[in-house]
Structure formats: structure tokens, C-alpha cells
Write an enzyme that holds these catalytic residues in place. Structure first.
Site, mmCIF file in Angstrom:
data_model
loop_
_atom_site.group_PDB
_atom_site.id
_atom_site.type_symbol
_atom_site.label_atom_id
_atom_site.label_comp_id
_atom_site.label_asym_id
_atom_site.label_seq_id
_atom_site.Cartn_x
_atom_site.Cartn_y
_atom_site.Cartn_z
ATOM 1 N N TYR A 87 0.976 -2.913 5.229
ATOM 2 C CA TYR A 87 1.688 -1.794 5.859
ATOM 3 C C TYR A 87 0.706 -0.673 6.218
ATOM 4 O O TYR A 87 0.746 -0.120 7.324
ATOM 5 C CB TYR A 87 2.748 -1.290 4.878
ATOM 6 C CG TYR A 87 3.514 -0.074 5.333
ATOM 7 C CD1 TYR A 87 4.495 -0.164 6.314
ATOM 8 C CD2 TYR A 87 3.278 1.178 4.760
ATOM 9 C CE1 TYR A 87 5.209 0.958 6.724
ATOM 10 C CE2 TYR A 87 3.993 2.299 5.157
ATOM 11 C CZ TYR A 87 4.958 2.186 6.137
ATOM 12 O OH TYR A 87 5.666 3.304 6.537
ATOM 13 N N SER A 108 2.326 7.269 6.979
ATOM 14 C CA SER A 108 2.647 7.352 5.559
ATOM 15 C C SER A 108 1.383 7.689 4.775
ATOM 16 O O SER A 108 0.274 7.338 5.195
ATOM 17 C CB SER A 108 3.179 5.991 5.114
ATOM 18 O OG SER A 108 3.061 5.854 3.725
HETATM 19 O O1 GFB Z 1 8.627 4.427 -4.252
HETATM 20 P P1 GFB Z 1 7.883 3.189 -4.577
HETATM 21 O O2 GFB Z 1 8.588 1.907 -4.403
HETATM 22 O O3 GFB Z 1 6.589 3.095 -3.715
HETATM 23 O O4 GFB Z 1 7.405 3.267 -6.111
HETATM 24 P P2 GFB Z 1 5.090 3.658 -3.707
HETATM 25 C C1 GFB Z 1 6.818 4.389 -6.678
HETATM 26 C C2 GFB Z 1 6.611 4.167 -8.162
HETATM 27 O O5 GFB Z 1 7.880 4.124 -8.802
HETATM 28 C C3 GFB Z 1 5.893 2.873 -8.553
HETATM 29 C C4 GFB Z 1 7.951 3.017 -9.684
HETATM 30 O O6 GFB Z 1 5.027 3.143 -9.616
HETATM 31 C C5 GFB Z 1 7.051 1.975 -9.005
HETATM 32 O O7 GFB Z 1 6.658 0.982 -9.923
HETATM 33 N N1 GFB Z 1 9.342 2.610 -9.877
HETATM 34 C C6 GFB Z 1 10.038 2.729 -11.027
HETATM 35 C C7 GFB Z 1 10.165 2.045 -8.967
HETATM 36 N N2 GFB Z 1 11.255 2.213 -10.916
HETATM 37 C C8 GFB Z 1 11.383 1.785 -9.634
HETATM 38 C C9 GFB Z 1 12.447 1.163 -8.926
HETATM 39 O O8 GFB Z 1 13.520 0.888 -9.440
HETATM 40 N N3 GFB Z 1 12.218 0.899 -7.620
HETATM 41 C C10 GFB Z 1 11.024 1.201 -7.000
HETATM 42 N N4 GFB Z 1 10.884 0.918 -5.702
HETATM 43 N N5 GFB Z 1 9.987 1.738 -7.676
HETATM 44 C C11 GFB Z 1 5.370 2.880 -1.271
HETATM 45 C C12 GFB Z 1 4.520 2.012 -0.393
HETATM 46 O O9 GFB Z 1 4.586 3.021 -2.385
HETATM 47 O O10 GFB Z 1 5.613 4.175 -0.773
HETATM 48 C C13 GFB Z 1 4.770 2.188 1.030
HETATM 49 O O11 GFB Z 1 4.610 0.682 -0.835
HETATM 50 C C14 GFB Z 1 4.958 3.625 1.458
HETATM 51 O O12 GFB Z 1 3.738 1.606 1.741
HETATM 52 C C15 GFB Z 1 5.899 4.351 0.546
HETATM 53 O O13 GFB Z 1 3.740 4.284 1.497
HETATM 54 C C16 GFB Z 1 6.014 5.827 0.853
HETATM 55 O O14 GFB Z 1 5.042 5.139 -3.638
HETATM 56 O O15 GFB Z 1 4.284 3.058 -4.819
#
Ligand code: GFB
Length: 317
Positions: free
Chosen positions: A137, A108
Site C-alpha cells: 500500500y 497516508s
Molecule cells: O489501525 P491499524 O489497523 O493500522 O492498527 P496501522 C493500529 C494498531 O492497533 C496496530 C492495533 O498495532 C494493531 O495491532 N490493534 C489493536 C488493532 N486491536 C485492533 C483491532 O481490533 N483492529 C485493528 N485493525 N488493529 C494502517 C496501515 O496501519 O494504517 C495502512 O496498514 C494505513 O497502510 C493506515 O497507513 C492509516 O496504523 O498499523
């Protein structure tokens, strides 16, 4: 890789594994091996070694992992490091023992430092501190990359690692607590439209930048790497399609056909400010992403609406 070679897809029910399985089937590979979690627990060393000793796969796609969005990564930190380390140790060592010809380990883009130079090149790994919300992770994934590298160097194996940017598509996890942003927002906006809610809630400030790649493009890249690219180390897989979370939310509202307001919950973390991959090592060899973000969103939304019952429970790749 010949059409009759024995190929094991670890994690074939997850977002990435299921896309790799579809791509292999479409390309005419006929000797495909996969097991459900109930049939083979890859965290169990004994079971994993027994499976490999019996089946002796010639090729392995290691797409089995404990994955999730920012909230799951940040709150289930122990599970994210332990599950991933255990799966990787078992599968990579088992593949070495039975002489698997080539293994592709899926990682990732969160392995790169939080304040990494952009776009992020493979050589920037381990040049600075990691993003806190997903450090366990990321550490597990970095250990997997280093395990492959060390085995290649000591044992002459041919194990490579691919680092995708943020992925999405059919068979994603749409659970609001544990999913990534794209499926979460698709679900939130869809439900807001159905219930005629005045607004939807987006976590964080909306300013972080994310690059999105459709999982079918990712699967095509994995087949390209395993067949054509003789990398023995690590290679980035990205689309170059970068948007802010605000732009993503607006695009999703357009695709779903929702006219309500977008409200930002700044008590939730933003995570890393930006993580754009430099995928030039792969694009120079002739691979490129084909599905635009808008087209991919439309297709994924359609899939979600048709398969809502499948997405009701939390899924782990
Ligand atoms: O996709 P996401 O959960 O993961 O969140 P990351 C990306 C961005 O979207 C963050 C915002 O800034 C979140 O705060 N966001 C807005 C939301 N609304 C939402 C919502 O309803 N749900 C979620 N989940 N986010 C992950 C990593 O990071 O990405 C892993 O934690 C992995 O390790 C993965 O690398 C690809 O992009 O921040």
C-alpha cells in the site's frame, strides 16, 4: 477555487471522500461531481478517460483508494498495490489530459520509513525501509506522490499530495477483519457492553503509538490546501494527538461506558511502533485540527450506534 467551478470528488462514499463532499457542500460549492463505483470504475482506464473527457473537472480530490487496517493490508497485499496504482494512474493521467487546474492526491503516513525520525517531516520520505505489514500500500501511495511531482515538473500541472495521519469518523469501515483500530475497538467494546462480555480482545501488545485525526478536520485541511496553500509537492496533515493503543482502548471503554477487562492478543502484529507526523508546514500557514480525540470518539460512537445497519458490511473508500 470559485463556488461554481466543477469539482470531482473521487471516492465520495468513503471515509475521506464523504467528509470532503460534506465540507464542500457546507461551504457553498455548487458544481460538484461524483460517481458511485457501479457508475464509474476508476480502475478502468477507458471509462475514466471517457468520463474526464466529457466532464473536464477543473478541480479533483483523489480520495478513491483501496484502504484498510493492519490485517487487510498485510493479507491482501496484491489488491492493495494493484487497485491503488490503477486508480492513481488513471485519474492523475486523465486530469492531466483534460487540463485540470488543481488535483489533490490523498496518501497516508505509512509512506514514511518504519523507523523514521519522529515527528516525521516531509523530507524524510524514502530515507529508510518501510513497515512490512503495509509495504504494498505504501509503495502505491509513494508512486502516486511521485507521479504528481513528475507531472508537475514535466507538464507544468499543479497537483499536490496530502499525507494524513490515522483518520476516523462517520462512514468509516467498522468490519472487524478489515478496519483500522479505532472503528474496530468502538465496535468490539459496544458489542461487549451489549452482550455483557467480561473482556474485549485488542490485537498486539497495546504499546504502539498512533496519532488520530477526525475526518472532518482532514476535510477542512484539504479545502485549506486546495484554496490557500500553493504547495506543488507533499504536505503532512496531523493533529498531534498521539496515544498508545492501550490508552485508545481505555478511552473507548470510557466513551462507550464499558467496565470489562482489556486482553491483548500478542499473536497479532503491532505494525510500526510510532508514526507521529510533523504538520508544521500546514500549521504555520494557519490550519489546525479542532476536534479533540475524546470529542471525536463520542461523536463517532454516536454515529455508529445510529447507523449500525450501514456499517454491517465491509466498506472500501
Ligand atoms: O489501525 P491499524 O489497523 O493500522 O492498527 P496501522 C493500529 C494498531 O492497533 C496496530 C492495533 O498495532 C494493531 O495491532 N490493534 C489493536 C488493532 N486491536 C485492533 C483491532 O481490533 N483492529 C485493528 N485493525 N488493529 C494502517 C496501515 O496501519 O494504517 C495502512 O496498514 C494505513 O497502510 C493506515 O497507513 C492509516 O496504523 O498499523
Amino acid at each position: 477555487m470559485k463556488k461554481t467551478d466543477k469539482i470531482f470528488i473521487a471516492g465520495h462514499r468513503g471515509l475521506v471522500g464523504s467528509a470532503i463532499l460534506r465540507a464542500l457542500q457546507q461551504a457553498g460549492y455548487s458544481n460538484l461531481l461524483y460517481r458511485t463505483h457501479a457508475d464509474l470504475d476508476l480502475m478502468n482506464a477507458e471509462a475514466t478517460h471517457a468520463f474526464f473527457a466529457k466532464e473536464k473537472p477543473q478541480y479533483v480530490f483523489l480520495a478513491a483508494a483501496k484502504v484498510g487496517g493492519i490485517h487487510a493490508n498485510n493479507t491482501r497485499r496484491g489488491e492493495f498495490i494493484y487497485h491503488n496504482l490503477a486508480i492513481q494512474l488513471n485519474v492523475i493521467e486523465a486530469a492531466r489530459r483534460v487540463g485540470t487546474e488543481r488535483l489533490l492526491f490523498l496518501g497516508s503516513s505509512c509512506i514514511y520509513p518504519r523507523h523514521c525520525l519522529q515527528p516525521m517531516r516531509e523530507e524524510y520520505l524514502l530515507t529508510g525501509p518501510l513497515e512490512q505489514t503495509n509495504e504494498p500500500y505504501a509503495i502505491a501511495k509513494i508512486a502516486g506522490i511521485k507521479l504528481c511531482e513528475a507531472y508537475n515538473s514535466q507538464y507544468g500541472t499543479n497537483f499536490a499530495s496530502v499525507m494524513p495521519t490515522n483518520l476516523y469518523g462517520p462512514y468509516d469501515n467498522f468490519d472487524l477483519e478489515s478496519s483500522h483500530v479505532l472503528p474496530a475497538l468502538l465496535r468490539k467494546v459496544h458489542e461487549a457492553k451489549l452482550t455483557q462480555s467480561k473482556n474485549i480482545m485488542v490485537w498486539g501488545s497495546g504499546t504502539p503509538l498512533r496519532e488520530f485525526l477526525h475526518v472532518d478536520d482532514m476535510a477542512a485541511a484539504c479545502l485549506f490546501v486546495i484554496q490557500k496553500a500553493d504547495f506543488k509537492d507533499m504536505v503532512n496533515i496531523g493533529s498531534g494527538q498521539e496515544v498508545t493503543i492501550r490508552q485508545l482502548a481505555e478511552l473507548i471503554c470510557e466513551v462507550v461506558g464499558y467496565q470489562g477487562d482489556i486482553v491483548y492478543d500478542t499473536s497479532k502484529p503491532d505494525g510500526t511502533p510510532r508514526k507521529l507526523l510533523d504538520a508544521s508546514r500546514l500549521t504555520q500557514l494557519g490550519w489546525k485540527a479542532r476536534i479533540s480525540l475524546k470529542e471525536g470518539l463520542q461523536q463517532t460512537y454516536q454515529w455508529f450506534v445510529q447507523n449500525e445497519s450501514l456499517t454491517a458490511e465491509t466498506s472500501v473508500a
